[in-house]
Enzyme design. Structure first.
Site, short mmCIF file in Angstrom:
data_model
loop_
_atom_site.label_atom_id
_atom_site.label_comp_id
_atom_site.label_asym_id
_atom_site.label_seq_id
_atom_site.Cartn_x
_atom_site.Cartn_y
_atom_site.Cartn_z
N TYR A 143 -19.06 -17.10 60.22
CA TYR A 143 -18.94 -18.41 59.58
C TYR A 143 -17.82 -18.40 58.53
O TYR A 143 -17.06 -17.45 58.44
CB TYR A 143 -20.30 -18.85 59.05
CG TYR A 143 -21.32 -18.97 60.16
CD1 TYR A 143 -21.13 -19.89 61.20
CD2 TYR A 143 -22.43 -18.13 60.24
CE1 TYR A 143 -22.03 -19.99 62.26
CE2 TYR A 143 -23.34 -18.22 61.29
CZ TYR A 143 -23.13 -19.15 62.29
OH TYR A 143 -24.02 -19.23 63.35
N ARG A 148 -24.94 -12.14 51.94
CA ARG A 148 -25.16 -11.50 53.24
C ARG A 148 -23.83 -11.22 53.93
O ARG A 148 -22.97 -12.09 54.02
CB ARG A 148 -26.02 -12.39 54.15
CG ARG A 148 -26.52 -11.59 55.36
CD ARG A 148 -27.54 -12.34 56.20
NE ARG A 148 -28.51 -11.41 56.79
CZ ARG A 148 -29.06 -11.55 57.99
NH1 ARG A 148 -28.75 -12.58 58.75
NH2 ARG A 148 -29.91 -10.66 58.44
N GLY A 163 -36.49 -9.66 61.27
CA GLY A 163 -36.20 -11.03 61.69
C GLY A 163 -37.18 -11.58 62.71
O GLY A 163 -38.20 -12.17 62.37
N ARG A 164 -36.86 -11.37 63.98
CA ARG A 164 -37.68 -11.97 65.04
C ARG A 164 -39.17 -11.65 64.95
O ARG A 164 -40.00 -12.50 65.26
CB ARG A 164 -37.12 -11.59 66.42
CG ARG A 164 -35.97 -12.50 66.83
CD ARG A 164 -35.10 -11.92 67.92
NE ARG A 164 -34.19 -10.92 67.36
CZ ARG A 164 -33.11 -10.47 67.98
NH1 ARG A 164 -32.80 -10.92 69.17
NH2 ARG A 164 -32.34 -9.57 67.42
N GLN A 190 -30.54 -19.78 51.77
CA GLN A 190 -29.26 -19.30 52.29
C GLN A 190 -28.28 -20.47 52.38
O GLN A 190 -28.55 -21.45 53.06
CB GLN A 190 -29.39 -18.64 53.66
CG GLN A 190 -28.10 -17.89 53.99
CD GLN A 190 -28.00 -17.41 55.42
OE1 GLN A 190 -28.14 -18.20 56.34
NE2 GLN A 190 -27.75 -16.13 55.60
#
Length: 366
Positions: A186, A233, A322-323, A100
């Site tokens: 971002y 993404r 994810g987590r 990424q």
């Protein structure tokens, strides 16, 4: 019931063994000085190589692109060599991994970027946003971001070149492809979302103009390494790090149309995933599926059942977990067999050493 998640799938020229994605998750354990990926990180990713696709934690494309202390970069020879350890380890376990690529724009502090002023689409400060710094004199900790400098046309061209070079560096480091981080507030998201972009030139105003930087970055990277190795993404409905769009359905449907015309290999949508958050509108998912012909990945509050349903409904091709991947290195096997999931320790998510990174065991039926 969960068979759909375990069907192979073609991603460009790559044959993936299942439809489970380990999405990017910042872990802040790069070696210092130099923000270099290391053996510990190689072990962490290799442990999780049973995912159909791993997307690495965000790796900054330049010194100016760094938002937080201890995150890895991909612009120096040492950083490329560090990532080669990671990709070699993942490939040795039969895994597939994309890098990424990340530029945080205004979501940083001068302490993280050699004392310089952050850059962004506009001279705005991200409100109520703090970043983690280690300036070598005070104790490491969280500080407020500062007002960014609006990027000039020369700045924009320079950063597009940095993204292009980072894509080439990722391939040199052995990655199978790259994911452009255009989500979560971002830099690229700061151009896309209306409330973070008050430019009056061709990069601001209309949806088409606000998507221009995204399109130019993607174009530079696909020219460099091939569209079949570039994913993107997006996070249409989050307000992370202070970016908000006034018309997210229109803006991000247009983004899907643009990315379809650029032939990117996948779009990876980060859904809002806090406990009482709204669901992504079904009409939006339908519109994206109609607009974009590549692989669609969704990540958010998915378990095996919800992920299977999304694939069976034709809205998603792959699902990011994810987590759960933090504390379950063998997550695909646990989902497949209905084994219980271990819970991660929040205190060890960011920074530190092997504890909370590589010491979570595989499931062992007793």
């Amino acid at each position: 019931m969960k068979d759909s998640l375990f069907q192979p799938i073609q991603l460009g020229k790559l044959s993936l063994k299942n439809r489970i994605v380990m999405p990017p998750m910042t872990r802040s354990r790069a070696s210092q000085p130099g923000n270099v990926a290391n053996d510990m990180m190689a072990e962490y990713y290799a442990q999780r190589a049973s995912a159909g696709l791993i997307v690495s934690e965000g790796t900054q494309i330049s010194a100016m692109g760094q938002g937080y202390a201890w995150t890895p970069g991909i612009y120096s020879p040492e950083q490329i060599a560090g990532w080669q350890k990671v990709t070699n380890a993942v490939h040795a376990k039969g895994g597939t991994i994309f890098a990424q690529l990340w530029h945080v724009g205004r979501v940083t502090h001068p302490d993280n970027i050699n004392g310089k002023q952050p850059i962004s689409s506009s001279a705005l400060k991200a409100l109520n946003v703090k970043v983690f710094v280690d300036n070598g004199t005070d104790l490491p900790g969280f500080v407020d971001v500062v007002v960014a400098r609006e990027m000039s046309k020369t700045d924009i061209e320079h950063v597009i070149g940095e993204y292009r070079q980072a894509a080439l560096n990722a391939i040199e480091a052995g990655f199978d492809g790259i994911e452009l981080h255009a989500a979560n507030g971002y830099l690229i998201n700061q151009f896309i979302d209306s409330e973070a972009n008050n430019r009056i030139d061709e990069y601001g105003g209309s949806i088409e103009n606000r998507l221009r930087f995204l399109g130019e970055v993607v174009g530079a990277m696909t020219d460099a390494i091939g569209a079949d190795r570039v994913g993107v993404r997006l996070a249409p409905f989050t307000s992370l790090n202070g970016t908000v769009d006034a018309t997210p359905i229109a803006t991000y449907t247009a983004a899907a149309v643009l990315l379809n015309s650029l032939n990117v290999v996948y779009i990876h949508f980060a859904e809002v995933d806090w406990d009482d958050s709204p669901e992504t509108p079904a009409a939006f998912k339908d519109a994206v599926r109609a607009a974009y012909k590549g692989i669609l990945i969704y990540a958010g509050r998915y378990d095996g059942e919800k992920g299977t349903q999304a694939i069976n409904d034709g809205l998603a091709d792959m699902i990011g977990f994810g987590r759960p991947f933090v504390s379950n290195p063998d997550l695909p096997n646990r989902i497949k067999h209905g084994y219980p999931l271990a819970v991660h320790t929040p205190e060890t998510l960011f920074g530190g050493s092997e504890k909370g990174l590589t010491d979570y065991p595989q499931y062992s039926p007793s």
